[in-house]
Scaffold this motif. Structure first.
Motif, PDB file in Angstrom:
ATOM      1  N   LYS A 111       0.872  -1.174   0.000  1.00 42.25           N
ATOM      2  CA  LYS A 111       0.000   0.000   0.000  1.00 42.25           C
ATOM      3  C   LYS A 111       0.901   1.214   0.000  1.00 42.25           C
ATOM      4  CE  LYS A 111      -4.004   2.164   0.409  1.00 42.25           C
ATOM      5  NZ  LYS A 111      -5.036   2.129  -0.648  1.00 42.25           N
ATOM      6  N   GLY A 112       1.000   1.882  -1.164  1.00 42.65           N
ATOM      7  CA  GLY A 112       1.974   2.962  -1.284  1.00 42.65           C
ATOM      8  C   GLY A 112       3.373   2.395  -1.172  1.00 42.65           C
ATOM      9  N   TYR A 113       4.151   2.933  -0.216  1.00 40.13           N
ATOM     10  CA  TYR A 113       5.501   2.422   0.013  1.00 40.13           C
ATOM     11  C   TYR A 113       5.576   1.567   1.275  1.00 40.13           C
ATOM     12  CZ  TYR A 113       7.060   5.369  -3.779  1.00 40.13           C
ATOM     13  OH  TYR A 113       7.226   5.931  -5.031  1.00 40.13           O
ATOM     14  N   GLN A 114       4.419   1.170   1.779  1.00 39.90           N
ATOM     15  CA  GLN A 114       4.356   0.256   2.912  1.00 39.90           C
ATOM     16  C   GLN A 114       4.074  -1.157   2.399  1.00 39.90           C
ATOM     17  OE1 GLN A 114       1.210   2.493   5.116  1.00 39.90           O
ATOM     18  NE2 GLN A 114       2.683   2.495   6.788  1.00 39.90           N
ATOM     19  N   VAL A 115       4.882  -2.109   2.849  1.00 40.09           N
ATOM     20  CA  VAL A 115       4.720  -3.504   2.440  1.00 40.09           C
ATOM     21  C   VAL A 115       4.418  -4.330   3.685  1.00 40.09           C
ATOM     22  CG1 VAL A 115       5.795  -5.472   1.283  1.00 40.09           C
ATOM     23  CG2 VAL A 115       6.328  -3.141   0.538  1.00 40.09           C
ATOM     24  N   PHE A 116       3.560  -5.315   3.511  1.00 42.13           N
ATOM     25  CA  PHE A 116       3.110  -6.138   4.631  1.00 42.13           C
ATOM     26  C   PHE A 116       3.224  -7.621   4.270  1.00 42.13           C
ATOM     27  CE2 PHE A 116       0.783  -2.179   4.387  1.00 42.13           C
ATOM     28  CZ  PHE A 116       0.873  -1.661   5.677  1.00 42.13           C
TER      29      PHE A 116
ATOM     30  N   LEU B 241      15.710  -7.331   1.994  1.00 40.65           N
ATOM     31  CA  LEU B 241      15.852  -6.361   0.910  1.00 40.65           C
ATOM     32  C   LEU B 241      15.026  -5.104   1.177  1.00 40.65           C
ATOM     33  CD1 LEU B 241      15.662  -8.693  -2.228  1.00 40.65           C
ATOM     34  CD2 LEU B 241      17.666  -7.408  -1.459  1.00 40.65           C
ATOM     35  N   LEU B 242      13.821  -5.285   1.655  1.00 39.61           N
ATOM     36  CA  LEU B 242      12.947  -4.136   1.907  1.00 39.61           C
ATOM     37  C   LEU B 242      13.457  -3.301   3.079  1.00 39.61           C
ATOM     38  CD1 LEU B 242       9.476  -5.852   1.406  1.00 39.61           C
ATOM     39  CD2 LEU B 242      10.651  -4.315  -0.173  1.00 39.61           C
ATOM     40  N   GLU B 243      13.968  -3.970   4.105  1.00 40.73           N
ATOM     41  CA  GLU B 243      14.503  -3.249   5.260  1.00 40.73           C
ATOM     42  C   GLU B 243      15.697  -2.383   4.872  1.00 40.73           C
ATOM     43  OE1 GLU B 243      13.363  -6.264   8.954  1.00 40.73           O
ATOM     44  OE2 GLU B 243      15.288  -6.477   7.916  1.00 40.73           O
ATOM     45  N   GLN B 244      16.465  -2.825   3.887  1.00 37.81           N
ATOM     46  CA  GLN B 244      17.661  -2.109   3.468  1.00 37.81           C
ATOM     47  C   GLN B 244      17.415  -1.189   2.275  1.00 37.81           C
ATOM     48  OE1 GLN B 244      20.939  -4.932   2.881  1.00 37.81           O
ATOM     49  NE2 GLN B 244      20.005  -6.305   4.367  1.00 37.81           N
ATOM     50  N   SER B 245      16.195  -1.156   1.768  1.00 37.28           N
ATOM     51  CA  SER B 245      15.925  -0.466   0.501  1.00 37.28           C
ATOM     52  C   SER B 245      15.991   1.050   0.600  1.00 37.28           C
ATOM     53  CB  SER B 245      14.551  -0.879  -0.032  1.00 37.28           C
ATOM     54  OG  SER B 245      13.518  -0.356   0.791  1.00 37.28           O
ATOM     55  N   GLY B 246      15.643   1.601   1.748  1.00 37.30           N
ATOM     56  CA  GLY B 246      15.529   3.056   1.852  1.00 37.30           C
ATOM     57  C   GLY B 246      14.322   3.595   1.105  1.00 37.30           C
TER      58      GLY B 246
ATOM     59  N   TYR C 240      11.068   1.321   0.864  1.00 28.38           N
ATOM     60  CA  TYR C 240       9.877   0.689   1.423  1.00 28.38           C
ATOM     61  C   TYR C 240      10.043   0.431   2.915  1.00 28.38           C
ATOM     62  CZ  TYR C 240       8.768  -0.288  -3.476  1.00 28.38           C
ATOM     63  OH  TYR C 240       8.506  -0.172  -4.815  1.00 28.38           O
ATOM     64  N   THR C 241       8.921   0.409   3.609  1.00 27.72           N
ATOM     65  CA  THR C 241       8.893  -0.108   4.971  1.00 27.72           C
ATOM     66  C   THR C 241       8.217  -1.469   4.932  1.00 27.72           C
ATOM     67  OG1 THR C 241       6.741   0.930   5.455  1.00 27.72           O
ATOM     68  CG2 THR C 241       8.736   2.208   5.946  1.00 27.72           C
TER      69      THR C 241
ATOM     70  N   ASP D 252      -2.436  -1.966  -3.110  1.00 27.03           N
ATOM     71  CA  ASP D 252      -2.126  -1.508  -4.469  1.00 27.03           C
ATOM     72  C   ASP D 252      -1.519  -2.637  -5.305  1.00 27.03           C
ATOM     73  OD1 ASP D 252      -2.912   1.124  -3.829  1.00 27.03           O
ATOM     74  OD2 ASP D 252      -0.916   1.579  -3.038  1.00 27.03           O
ATOM     75  N   GLU D 253      -0.915  -3.611  -4.610  1.00 26.25           N
ATOM     76  CA  GLU D 253      -0.184  -4.665  -5.316  1.00 26.25           C
ATOM     77  C   GLU D 253      -0.014  -5.852  -4.378  1.00 26.25           C
ATOM     78  OE1 GLU D 253       4.200  -5.255  -7.516  1.00 26.25           O
ATOM     79  OE2 GLU D 253       3.670  -3.367  -6.518  1.00 26.25           O
ATOM     80  N   VAL D 254      -0.014  -7.048  -4.944  1.00 26.37           N
ATOM     81  CA  VAL D 254       0.218  -8.272  -4.185  1.00 26.37           C
ATOM     82  C   VAL D 254       1.239  -9.118  -4.948  1.00 26.37           C
ATOM     83  CG1 VAL D 254      -0.810 -10.363  -3.215  1.00 26.37           C
ATOM     84  CG2 VAL D 254      -2.151  -8.241  -3.283  1.00 26.37           C
ATOM     85  N   ILE D 255       2.173  -9.720  -4.216  1.00 30.16           N
ATOM     86  CA  ILE D 255       3.119 -10.658  -4.818  1.00 30.16           C
ATOM     87  C   ILE D 255       3.163 -11.920  -3.968  1.00 30.16           C
ATOM     88  CG2 ILE D 255       4.566  -8.831  -5.806  1.00 30.16           C
ATOM     89  CD1 ILE D 255       6.610  -9.556  -3.545  1.00 30.16           C
ATOM     90  N   ILE D 256       3.590 -13.034  -4.576  1.00 29.78           N
ATOM     91  CA  ILE D 256       3.856 -14.256  -3.832  1.00 29.78           C
ATOM     92  C   ILE D 256       5.268 -14.715  -4.159  1.00 29.78           C
ATOM     93  CG2 ILE D 256       1.436 -14.905  -3.721  1.00 29.78           C
ATOM     94  CD1 ILE D 256       1.965 -16.965  -5.926  1.00 29.78           C
TER      95      ILE D 256
END
Length: 265
Positions: free
Chosen positions: A182-187, A207-212, A214-215, A230-234
Motif C-alpha cells: 500500500k503505497g511504500y508500505q509492504v506487509f 531487501l525491503l529493510e535495506q531499501s531506503g 519501502y517499509t 495496491d499490489e500483491v506478490i507471492i
C-alpha cells in the motif's frame, strides 16, 4: 535420487518419514549447477531438526550430496529430506540413532516462466491451517494440510490459494509466502502460529529493510485486507517472485514492488 549418498529409489517401510512424517525438507533452485541460497537452505534444515530434536545428521555428507545433485542437474530443482531414520517402537523415537538423508532432483517448473509474464490468480481455500507454535515456521514432512489445500485448488481456475489459520487470519499460500503493498508500505503475515517461513520471504524482508524506499511490517490480518492493497506478490525459493493479478474479487495491475524485487531475487 540418493538415500544416504547411495543411488536408490526405495525407502525402508520402517523409516519414520513413511511411518509418521517425522522429519523436514527443503526445496532449492539450481542454476548453472549451483544451489541458489545454499547456506540458507542448510540453515533451514538445521533449525527444523533442532526443533524436532533430530540429532546425528551428517551435515558434511548432506551438503556434498546436494552439491553433487545440483551439478548433475545443471538447471532445475534439488530437494533434500532429513528423516529421523529407522527405529523406535510406535511414536517413541528411542532407538533412532542415524537420520536418513534423501536427495532428489527434478526439472524446473516451466509454468513459473509463464506466470511471471501473465501474473497469477489466488482463491481463498476452504482448508484452514492449524495453529501450533512448536511447528510454525519450519518445513516438516507433515504436509496433509497442503495436500488438501492443493486438492481443493485443483478444482478451481486459480493458480495458488489464499490460506488462513483456524482463527481466520491470513497466513500464506499453498506453496508460497505472500506480501502486499500500500503505497511504500509492504506487509506480510506473521507466522508464529502456523505457516512456513520461506527462504525467499526472509530474503525479501531483508531487501525491503535495506531499501531506503519501502517499509516492511509483519502483521496479523484477515484476507479482506488485500482489497486495500495496491499490489500483491507471492514468493518461494523456486518462483522466486510472482505478481498477483487477482486475489478472490480483488484485481491488481501495478507491478512496482515486483519490478523492484524481481531483478534481485
Amino acid at each position: 535420487m540418493w538415500i544416504n549418498g547411495t543411488p536408490a529409489s526405495l525407502l525402508a517401510a520402517s523409516d519414520r518419514a513413511a511411518q509418521f512424517g517425522d522429519g523436514s525438507f527443503t526445496t532449492a533452485r539450481v542454476i548453472d549447477g549451483e544451489i541458489q541460497y545454499f547456506s540458507a537452505h542448510i540453515e533451514r534444515l538445521k533449525k527444523a531438526t533442532q526443533r524436532l530434536m533430530i540429532e546425528g545428521v551428517d551435515w558434511t555428507a548432506l551438503s556434498a550430496e546436494i552439491t553433487h545433485a545440483a551439478h548433475l542437474r545443471g538447471e532445475g530443482v534439488v530437494k533434500a529430506i532429513i528423516s529421523r531414520g529407522v527405529g523406535g517402537r510406535g511414536y517413541s523415537p528411542q532407538g533412532c540413532s542415524t537420520p536418513t538423508r534423501i536427495v532428489s532432483s527434478s526439472d524446473y517448473p516451466a509454468h513459473y516462466h509463464q506466470w511471471r509474464q501473465e501474473g497469477v490468480k489466488l482463491k481463498l481455500s476452504p482448508v484452514a491451517l492449524s495453529q501450533n507454535t512448536l511447528f510454525a515456521g519450519i518445513k516438516h514432512l507433515n504436509r496433509l494440510e497442503q495436500v488438501m489445500i492443493r486438492l481443493h485448488l485443483d478444482q478451481t481456475d486459480a493458480h495458488e490459494a489464499l490460506v488462513v489459520d483456524t482463527s481466520g487470519i491470513l497466513v500464506e499460500c499453498c506453496a508460497a509466502n505472500i506480501f502486499w503493498r500500500k503505497g511504500y508500505q509492504v506487509f506480510t503475515p506473521e507466522l508464529s502460529g502456523s505457516g512456513v517461513a520461506g527462504i525467499m520471504r526472509s530474503h525479501i524482508i531483508s531487501l525491503l529493510e535495506q531499501s531506503g524506499i519501502y517499509t516492511i511490517s509483519i502483521v496479523q490480518q484477515t484476507p479482506e485486507i488485500l482489497r486495500e492493497a495496491d499490489e500483491v506478490i507471492i514468493c518461494n525459493a523456486l518462483m522466486p517472485v510472482l505478481p498477483v493479478r487477482q486475489a478472490d474479487n480483488g484485481y491488481f495491475t501495478s507491478s512496482q514492488l515486483y519490478d523492484f524485487l524481481h531483478p534481485v531475487c
